[in-house]
Design an enzyme around this catalytic site. Structure first.
Site, mmCIF file in Angstrom:
data_model
loop_
_atom_site.group_PDB
_atom_site.id
_atom_site.type_symbol
_atom_site.label_atom_id
_atom_site.label_comp_id
_atom_site.label_asym_id
_atom_site.label_seq_id
_atom_site.Cartn_x
_atom_site.Cartn_y
_atom_site.Cartn_z
ATOM 1 N N LYS A 119 -2.073 11.438 5.286
ATOM 2 C CA LYS A 119 -1.785 11.596 6.711
ATOM 3 C C LYS A 119 -1.906 13.051 7.147
ATOM 4 O O LYS A 119 -2.391 13.343 8.241
ATOM 5 C CB LYS A 119 -0.387 11.062 7.042
ATOM 6 C CG LYS A 119 -0.318 9.549 7.028
ATOM 7 C CD LYS A 119 0.982 9.074 7.631
ATOM 8 C CE LYS A 119 1.051 7.555 7.581
ATOM 9 N NZ LYS A 119 2.331 7.036 8.051
ATOM 10 N N LYS A 204 -6.434 -0.307 3.708
ATOM 11 C CA LYS A 204 -5.304 -1.189 4.007
ATOM 12 C C LYS A 204 -5.324 -1.586 5.485
ATOM 13 O O LYS A 204 -5.663 -0.774 6.345
ATOM 14 C CB LYS A 204 -4.016 -0.413 3.692
ATOM 15 C CG LYS A 204 -2.743 -1.191 3.872
ATOM 16 C CD LYS A 204 -1.529 -0.307 3.618
ATOM 17 C CE LYS A 204 -1.152 0.514 4.845
ATOM 18 N NZ LYS A 204 0.233 1.026 4.815
ATOM 19 N N LYS A 207 -1.019 -0.897 10.805
ATOM 20 C CA LYS A 207 -0.781 -1.145 12.214
ATOM 21 C C LYS A 207 -1.032 0.055 13.105
ATOM 22 O O LYS A 207 -1.204 -0.106 14.301
ATOM 23 C CB LYS A 207 0.621 -1.702 12.423
ATOM 24 C CG LYS A 207 1.776 -0.810 12.033
ATOM 25 C CD LYS A 207 3.052 -1.415 12.599
ATOM 26 C CE LYS A 207 4.096 -1.690 11.543
ATOM 27 N NZ LYS A 207 4.607 -0.474 10.906
HETATM 28 P P1 AMP Z 1 4.964 -0.376 7.584
HETATM 29 O O1 AMP Z 1 4.114 -1.111 8.572
HETATM 30 O O2 AMP Z 1 4.203 0.743 6.944
HETATM 31 O O3 AMP Z 1 6.292 0.000 8.098
HETATM 32 O O4 AMP Z 1 5.230 -1.402 6.398
HETATM 33 C C1 AMP Z 1 6.248 -2.391 6.407
HETATM 34 C C2 AMP Z 1 6.097 -3.260 5.175
HETATM 35 O O5 AMP Z 1 4.848 -3.978 5.211
HETATM 36 C C3 AMP Z 1 6.065 -2.457 3.869
HETATM 37 O O6 AMP Z 1 6.747 -3.190 2.875
HETATM 38 C C4 AMP Z 1 4.611 -2.355 3.551
HETATM 39 O O7 AMP Z 1 4.377 -2.204 2.175
HETATM 40 C C5 AMP Z 1 4.094 -3.699 4.032
HETATM 41 N N1 AMP Z 1 2.681 -3.612 4.421
HETATM 42 C C6 AMP Z 1 2.164 -2.865 5.427
HETATM 43 N N2 AMP Z 1 0.825 -3.024 5.518
HETATM 44 C C7 AMP Z 1 0.491 -3.899 4.514
HETATM 45 C C8 AMP Z 1 -0.751 -4.472 4.074
HETATM 46 N N3 AMP Z 1 -1.908 -4.188 4.684
HETATM 47 N N4 AMP Z 1 -0.710 -5.329 3.030
HETATM 48 C C9 AMP Z 1 0.456 -5.640 2.408
HETATM 49 N N5 AMP Z 1 1.651 -5.131 2.783
HETATM 50 C C10 AMP Z 1 1.685 -4.275 3.822
#
Ligand code: AMP
Ligand code: TRP
Length: 339
Positions: A119, A204, A207
């Site tokens: 990042k 990945k 969002k």
């Molecule tokens: P975040 O959106 O980064 O706050 O992630 C929230 C949860 O979703 C965390 O446990 C991440 O590891 C999981 N996560 C986010 N993006 C992915 C993805 N593309 N595939 C699998 N898990 C994800």
């Protein structure tokens, strides 16, 4: 002591309100919280809004996304009768303990975090500046987890390094000052621990990405979902095989399909003669998974006072759980008791 636990394991996990929730969030994390974790453990699920301030943000958008994330967690099936759902900034103990974690972690340790390096490099390339909180972020995440005596942290693959650091910090703190923290471990789903971007299957599905054509959001309408799958990037060749290295696009579609239908990606590969047929099957499986979530989300949006009530009760319970342990940590490092 006031912060000892019951026999059920304690689970904590969090989700950042930096964008709309994606299929990756759901298959990688939230679905397991709903189906397994809330039933078998004393589980806390947190919308970690303080983490959304580590990059440039619009206050109104963060506020909106925080409510939306909480609403979507409930719409996905988290049940406030079984688990605790709350917003991080509404429980002061997170920020309070984060400072002690910054006093436990080293500068070098934080600079080695892959997410920080990626990042920070992206920001630098854009000519932007990097917030100090982007570097210290894992100290806050460690505080989120350790404040609750957490045993297990159910997350997608991308969070492994942060949970490892949390373990190191817990052990180091305990060694220096006495046994205040439980040493937690990360748990990952068997399939779909890393859902990839449909247009860029080596990245990945995230969002906060600017390019959204390869990202499926939980609130996408059925036709939008189908369109995104039809335009998914597949690989050269035409045979459907499950090979993550050589055929990442096809492997991702198989992972998503397997995760939605409960099958095994290697076995499913044999059932599809063409990439086109696989895309259609994956799209329909996802549409069916999202349908009830969208419907429940619409109902909950019509009743914002219900969501507010859940978050209020959640924050109150979380505060009660975290407070004695954070007080103990403050005392252990040599700070005077609350005046
Ligand atoms: P975040 O959106 O980064 O706050 O992630 C929230 C949860 O979703 C965390 O446990 C991440 O590891 C999981 N996560 C986010 N993006 C992915 C993805 N593309 N595939 C699998 N898990 C994800
Ligand atoms: N860092 C996590 C992510 O980017 C979000 C998070 C913050 C988290 N605090 C947490 C996850 C505590 C699990 C436990 O996805």
């Amino acid at each position: 002591m006031g912060y000892t636990k019951t026999s059920r394991p304690r689970i904590f996990s969090g989700i950042k309100p930096t964008g709309h929730l994606t299929l990756g969030n759901y298959l990688g994390a939230v679905r397991r919280w709903v189906r397994e974790d809330q039933h078998r453990a004393d589980a806390l699920f947190c919308v970690v809004d303080l983490h959304a301030l580590t990059v440039e943000h619009d206050p109104a958008r963060v506020r909106r996304l925080t409510r939306q994330a909480a609403t979507l967690l409930l719409a996905s099936g988290l049940d406030p009768a079984l688990c605790t759902v709350f917003v991080q900034s509404q429980v002061d103990e997170h920020a309070r303990l984060s400072y002690l974690m910054e006093c436990t972690a080293t500068d070098g340790e934080l600079r080695r975090m892959i997410q920080y390096k990626e990042k920070a490099a992206r920001e630098g390339a854009r000519g932007g500046s990097v917030r100090l909180s982007l570097l210290t972020y894992p100290a806050l995440m460690a505080a989120d987890i350790l404040a609750y005596g957490t045993d297990e942290v159910p997350v997608g693959d991308d969070q492994t390094q942060h949970v490892e650091l949390t373990r190191d910090l817990a052990q180091r703190f305990n060694q220096r000052y006495g046994p205040v923290f439980t040493v937690p471990r990360a748990t990952h789903p068997e399939v779909a621990a890393r859902v990839m971007d449909l247009r860029d299957p080596v990245s990945k599905m995230g969002k906060s990405h600017a390019e959204t054509a390869g990202i499926v959001y939980l609130l996408d309408e059925a036709d939008a979902v189908r369109r995104k799958f039809i335009r998914a990037v597949t690989d050269s060749g035409s045979e459907v095989r499950y090979d993550r290295m050589e055929q990442p696009g096809v492997a991702n579609l198989l992972d998503v399909l397997a995760s939605c239908t409960g099958g095994k990606p290697e076995v499913l590969a044999e059932e599809y003669a063409s990439y086109g047929a696989l895309k259609l099957a994956a799209a329909e499986a996802v549409v069916e998974v999202l349908r009830p979530i969208r419907a429940r989300h619409a109902e909950l949006c019509a009743d914002p006072s219900y969501v507010d009530g859940v978050l209020r009760a959640g924050a109150e319970r979380a505060r009660g759980l975290a407070r004695p342990r954070v007080d103990a940590a403050y005392a252990a490092v040599g700070l005077l008791p609350p005046a």
